[in-house]
Design an enzyme around this catalytic site. Structure first.
Site, short mmCIF file in Angstrom:
data_model
loop_
_atom_site.label_atom_id
_atom_site.label_comp_id
_atom_site.label_asym_id
_atom_site.label_seq_id
_atom_site.Cartn_x
_atom_site.Cartn_y
_atom_site.Cartn_z
N ILE A 1 0.92 -1.37 -0.02
CA ILE A 1 -0.08 -0.04 -0.10
C ILE A 1 0.77 1.31 -0.09
O ILE A 1 0.30 2.33 -0.22
CB ILE A 1 -1.04 -0.01 1.20
N GLY B 1 8.45 3.93 -0.44
CA GLY B 1 9.12 5.01 -0.22
C GLY B 1 10.75 4.64 -0.76
O GLY B 1 10.99 3.47 -1.02
N GLY B 2 11.60 5.77 -0.43
CA GLY B 2 12.94 5.35 -0.77
C GLY B 2 13.68 4.34 0.09
O GLY B 2 14.58 3.55 -0.35
N MET B 3 13.09 4.20 1.36
CA MET B 3 13.61 3.47 2.34
C MET B 3 12.93 2.04 2.75
O MET B 3 13.30 1.25 3.22
CB MET B 3 14.07 4.35 3.58
N VAL C 1 5.33 -0.24 2.73
CA VAL C 1 4.40 -0.71 3.74
C VAL C 1 3.30 -1.66 3.12
O VAL C 1 2.77 -1.26 1.77
CB VAL C 1 3.69 0.54 4.23
N LYS D 1 5.52 -2.54 7.88
CA LYS D 1 6.59 -1.62 7.04
C LYS D 1 8.02 -2.41 7.19
O LYS D 1 8.57 -2.96 8.14
CB LYS D 1 7.00 -0.35 7.89
N ASP E 1 9.70 14.88 12.42
CA ASP E 1 9.33 14.90 11.08
C ASP E 1 7.80 14.85 10.81
O ASP E 1 7.05 14.17 10.00
CB ASP E 1 9.56 13.50 10.18
#
Length: 299
Positions: free
Chosen positions: A16, A19-21, A24, A39, A129
């Site tokens: 779903i 990301g770059g790292m 999920v 994750k 963040d």
């Protein structure tokens, strides 16, 4: 991945988010028979198990209705993963793509975010963040996500000469001068978030990251448009959160209670207030001035 079931119990059903790292997944806990979010760190990342375990522990200590809960941590084929509460809804960023929110909705969301941060700060955790993409809006209220770069309050950055952790538009001015993240740095992000909810834009609009960082450190926010019916206390709270001096910013508990009162909402906050951040021992007002300094951020 070699298997679609992690730890002998977490079945990966549908990806779903990417990301770059990390990725999920919508998962299913076969032991407790419930949906979860999983994750999983991307295999090409050099992320250490200790860093991801630190993220899991930071969030797992926070039992709060406005924080996405963490259930478990593990590794599979040397890839660390975190099992979390599955939060369904749309991010605040997705909602803001359509323009500013009704002021009552925006203020309530920020009250709930501040309440979540009050709980985090009470556990000596700073998020670092806070931004629209890390706030999920659900039928039961706002949920703060992704404690991936969270740290203990006052902890020095892992690499003092490296990038400042966070998203530049929401990073407090003192962070660009090398000061550690404190509860007050999260509150600067709350002020930016509130401004964005009310206006549909950031407090400072600049052409480059260098110009943006300079504006955050030296310029007043652009004036808000006039908003009918909004109490002056909301504007005052937003301005205090955006203060250059971290000592002038309110605690998360104070912000949560005042903003909730402005819209006749209820939030859950710890019973004890917390002192604001310790004043920096050196001046940061005149920093940074160069592109190399302004470039210390993570997109």
């Amino acid at each position: 991945m070699a298997t679609r079931t992690l730890g002998g119990r977490y079945q990966l059903v549908k990806r779903i988010g990417v990301g770059g790292m990390s990725e999920v997944w919508h998962g299913h806990d076969e032991v407790l028979d419930r949906p979860v979010a999983v994750k999983v760190m991307a295999p090409h990342q050099a992320t250490t198990v200790d860093i991801v375990r630190r993220e899991a522990r930071s969030a797992a200590r926070l039992a709060h209705p406005n924080v996405a809960g963490v259930h478990d941590f593990g590794t599979s084929a040397n890839q660390p993963y975190i099992v979390m509460e599955l939060v369904e809804g749309r991010t605040l960023g997705q909602h803001l793509a359509g323009g500013p929110l009704d002021w009552r909705i925006g203020v309530r969301i920020c009250a709930e975010v501040a309440a979540a941060l009050a709980a985090a700060h009470g556990e000596n955790v700073v998020h670092r963040d806070i931004k629209p993409g890390n706030i999920m809006l659900t039928p039961s209220g706002a949920k703060v996500l992704d404690f991936g770069i969270a740290a203990a309050i006052g902890t020095a950055d892992d690499d003092p000469d490296g990038p400042v952790m966070g998203t530049p538009a929401y990073v407090a001015p003192e962070r660009f001068a090398g000061h550690p993240a404190t509860a007050a740095t999260d509150m600067f992000a709350v002020g930016t978030l509130l401004y964005q909810c009310l206006s549909g834009r950031l407090p400072w609009l600049r052409a480059t990251p260098t110009e943006l960082v300079h504006a955050e450190c030296h310029d007043d926010p652009d004036p808000l448009p006039e908003i009918d019916g909004m109490p002056g206390e909301v504007i005052d709270m937003m301005s205090r959160c955006l203060a250059k001096d971290p000592l002038e910013r309110p605690t998360a508990m104070v912000a949560a209670l005042l903003l909730a009162e402005a819209v006749d909402a209820r939030v859950y906050v710890p019973m004890t207030d917390f002192e604001p951040a310790v004043a920096p021992t050196t001046s940061w007002v005149d920093e940074p001035t160069s592109a190399s300094q302004a470039g210390r951020h993570r997109a």
